[in-house]
Design an enzyme around this catalytic site. Structure first.
Site, PDB file in Angstrom:
ATOM      1  N   SER A 144      31.313  15.842  51.595  1.00  0.00           N
ATOM      2  CA  SER A 144      31.273  17.201  51.056  1.00  0.00           C
ATOM      3  C   SER A 144      32.607  17.520  50.391  1.00  0.00           C
ATOM      4  O   SER A 144      33.654  16.994  50.797  1.00  0.00           O
ATOM      5  CB  SER A 144      31.038  18.216  52.174  1.00  0.00           C
ATOM      6  OG  SER A 144      31.270  19.521  51.710  1.00  0.00           O
ATOM      7  N   TYR A 157      32.342  21.569  60.456  1.00  0.00           N
ATOM      8  CA  TYR A 157      31.613  20.799  59.430  1.00  0.00           C
ATOM      9  C   TYR A 157      32.618  20.028  58.564  1.00  0.00           C
ATOM     10  O   TYR A 157      32.484  18.816  58.365  1.00  0.00           O
ATOM     11  CB  TYR A 157      30.797  21.780  58.586  1.00  0.00           C
ATOM     12  CG  TYR A 157      30.154  21.220  57.350  1.00  0.00           C
ATOM     13  CD1 TYR A 157      28.963  20.499  57.427  1.00  0.00           C
ATOM     14  CD2 TYR A 157      30.717  21.422  56.086  1.00  0.00           C
ATOM     15  CE1 TYR A 157      28.355  19.996  56.288  1.00  0.00           C
ATOM     16  CE2 TYR A 157      30.123  20.921  54.943  1.00  0.00           C
ATOM     17  CZ  TYR A 157      28.941  20.206  55.039  1.00  0.00           C
ATOM     18  OH  TYR A 157      28.342  19.713  53.900  1.00  0.00           O
TER      19      TYR A 157
HETATM   20  P1  NAP Z   1      19.131  20.416  53.272  1.00  0.00           P
HETATM   21  O1  NAP Z   1      18.421  20.765  52.012  1.00  0.00           O
HETATM   22  O2  NAP Z   1      19.498  21.479  54.234  1.00  0.00           O
HETATM   23  O3  NAP Z   1      18.283  19.275  54.015  1.00  0.00           O
HETATM   24  C1  NAP Z   1      18.760  18.774  55.204  1.00  0.00           C
HETATM   25  C2  NAP Z   1      17.959  17.566  55.634  1.00  0.00           C
HETATM   26  O4  NAP Z   1      18.596  17.042  56.823  1.00  0.00           O
HETATM   27  C3  NAP Z   1      16.535  17.917  56.018  1.00  0.00           C
HETATM   28  O5  NAP Z   1      15.700  16.806  55.775  1.00  0.00           O
HETATM   29  C4  NAP Z   1      16.664  18.164  57.513  1.00  0.00           C
HETATM   30  O6  NAP Z   1      15.452  17.970  58.236  1.00  0.00           O
HETATM   31  C5  NAP Z   1      17.687  17.105  57.903  1.00  0.00           C
HETATM   32  N1  NAP Z   1      18.382  17.466  59.131  1.00  0.00           N
HETATM   33  C6  NAP Z   1      19.153  18.545  59.365  1.00  0.00           C
HETATM   34  N2  NAP Z   1      19.567  18.565  60.643  1.00  0.00           N
HETATM   35  C7  NAP Z   1      19.030  17.471  61.246  1.00  0.00           C
HETATM   36  C8  NAP Z   1      19.061  16.935  62.549  1.00  0.00           C
HETATM   37  N3  NAP Z   1      19.710  17.557  63.542  1.00  0.00           N
HETATM   38  N4  NAP Z   1      18.384  15.806  62.805  1.00  0.00           N
HETATM   39  C9  NAP Z   1      17.693  15.183  61.827  1.00  0.00           C
HETATM   40  N5  NAP Z   1      17.622  15.627  60.562  1.00  0.00           N
HETATM   41  C10 NAP Z   1      18.276  16.768  60.273  1.00  0.00           C
HETATM   42  O7  NAP Z   1      20.514  19.663  52.972  1.00  0.00           O
HETATM   43  P2  NAP Z   1      21.215  19.276  51.582  1.00  0.00           P
HETATM   44  O8  NAP Z   1      21.808  20.502  51.012  1.00  0.00           O
HETATM   45  O9  NAP Z   1      20.323  18.434  50.775  1.00  0.00           O
HETATM   46  O10 NAP Z   1      22.450  18.398  52.123  1.00  0.00           O
HETATM   47  C11 NAP Z   1      22.358  16.997  52.263  1.00  0.00           C
HETATM   48  C12 NAP Z   1      23.736  16.441  52.571  1.00  0.00           C
HETATM   49  O11 NAP Z   1      24.651  16.820  51.547  1.00  0.00           O
HETATM   50  C13 NAP Z   1      24.339  16.971  53.864  1.00  0.00           C
HETATM   51  O12 NAP Z   1      25.086  15.962  54.493  1.00  0.00           O
HETATM   52  C14 NAP Z   1      25.279  18.062  53.409  1.00  0.00           C
HETATM   53  O13 NAP Z   1      26.326  18.283  54.313  1.00  0.00           O
HETATM   54  C15 NAP Z   1      25.772  17.468  52.110  1.00  0.00           C
HETATM   55  N6  NAP Z   1      26.262  18.471  51.185  1.00  0.00           N
HETATM   56  C16 NAP Z   1      25.422  19.373  50.617  1.00  0.00           C
HETATM   57  C17 NAP Z   1      25.943  20.301  49.729  1.00  0.00           C
HETATM   58  C18 NAP Z   1      25.063  21.295  49.025  1.00  0.00           C
HETATM   59  O14 NAP Z   1      25.616  22.124  48.289  1.00  0.00           O
HETATM   60  N7  NAP Z   1      23.768  21.274  49.203  1.00  0.00           N
HETATM   61  C19 NAP Z   1      27.310  20.334  49.467  1.00  0.00           C
HETATM   62  C20 NAP Z   1      28.126  19.428  50.076  1.00  0.00           C
HETATM   63  C21 NAP Z   1      27.605  18.469  50.929  1.00  0.00           C
HETATM   64  P3  NAP Z   1      14.736  19.227  58.998  1.00  0.00           P
HETATM   65  O15 NAP Z   1      14.314  20.153  57.929  1.00  0.00           O
HETATM   66  O16 NAP Z   1      13.642  18.597  59.772  1.00  0.00           O
HETATM   67  O17 NAP Z   1      15.820  19.795  59.893  1.00  0.00           O
END
Ligand code: NAP
Length: 251
Positions: A144, A157
């Site tokens: 991130s 985080y």
């Molecule tokens: P998201 O849309 O919130 O999706 C999260 C995914 O992770 C879902 O499939 C969720 O499944 C799964 N997940 C969450 N908690 C879990 C747990 N305890 N056990 C198993 N699965 C779990 O996330 P995203 O925004 O795509 O982010 C993906 C990655 O990118 C993450 O590592 C995040 O930190 C990183 N990131 C994102 C952003 C951003 O702006 N979006 C920025 C920086 C970094 P369920 O729905 O079943 O919980």
């Protein structure tokens, strides 16, 4: 090697944690498009998971699902057993909550530590021996922008993401001679479900936008293209790098 062959993942098996939605889903669909057999993973079996698998299969790809909550060490073990052999490991799932350091409970600290760091360590430990034997492997952690510029309301985080990057550097150095690459992809602000609520606040949305030189939020697909490079033969000599996909926000 021709261009198609460089990105060809036929015969490779990939686990993308947290791939029912968002960035993980985009990465899973792109790796499937390149020919990999994909394991779609999330904390629970829900319609997002089913739709993702259906989309991959409808596109001619191969996918199966495994649900496991990464906050639970027992479920992580079950996930490892259910996966079997693996060529590509994408550590994408994460837990976060917007709160100040003083408001953190031990339980919430523990949850973020388990999901973001400890489960990643366990998955790497479980799947590296097979990759070493086959002299080919790809490990990609999703970090991130917060690992570089920690947000005041995401203290744990941010800490776990910085620690995960450090672990990836360690693994990159250890496993390079086995044909295993280990890298980190650090997104900025990408339009996924996790950001919907915070970015609905117009004042906050404008404040964040002002921090992004590109002047816009990113798309999950813009992370997936880099993930394909790092997970294919095209990226075979790239290891130990941390690449921001953030429109310059990391600067
Ligand atoms: P998201 O849309 O919130 O999706 C999260 C995914 O992770 C879902 O499939 C969720 O499944 C799964 N997940 C969450 N908690 C879990 C747990 N305890 N056990 C198993 N699965 C779990 O996330 P995203 O925004 O795509 O982010 C993906 C990655 O990118 C993450 O590592 C995040 O930190 C990183 N990131 C994102 C952003 C951003 O702006 N979006 C920025 C920086 C970094 P369920 O729905 O079943 O919980």
């Amino acid at each position: 090697m021709n261009l198609k062959k460089m990105f060809d993942l036929n015969g490779r098996i990939a686990l993308v944690t947290g791939s029912s939605r968002g960035i993980g889903q985009a990465i899973a669909m792109t790796l499937a498009d390149a020919g990999a057999q994909i394991i779609i993973h999330a904390s629970r079996n829900d319609s997002h998971m089913e739709k993702t698998v259906a989309a991959i299969r409808n596109n001619g790809g191969q996918a199966r699902t495994i649900a496991a909550d990464l906050a639970s060490p027992e479920e992580v073990k079950k996930l490892i057993d259910a996966v079997g052999e693996l060529d590509i490991l994408v550590l994408n799932a994460s837990a976060q909550s917007y709160q100040s350091l003083e408001d953190f409970t031990p339980e919430e600290f523990h949850r973020q530590y388990e999901v973001n760091l400890r489960s990643s360590f366990e998955l790497v430990q479980a799947f590296v021996p097979g990759m070493k034997n086959r002299r080919w492997g790809r490990i990609l952690a999703i970090g991130s922008v917060n690992q570089h510029k920690p947000s005041a309301r995401l203290p744990i985080y941010s800490t776990t993401k910085a620690a995960l990057n450090n672990l990836m550097n360690n693994c990159a150095r250890q496993y390079a001679s086995f044909g295993i690459t280990v890298n980190n992809l650090a997104p900025g602000v990408i339009m996924t479900d996790r950001n919907v609520d915070v970015l609905n606040d117009e004042a906050y949305r404008n404040k964040v936008l002002a921090m992004i030189p590109a002047g816009r939020f990113g798309k999950a697909e813009e992370c997936a293209s880099l993930a394909l490079l790092l997970c294919s033969d095209a990226g075979s000599y790239i290891t130990g790098v941390d690449i921001s996909v953030a429109g310059g926000m990391q600067l």
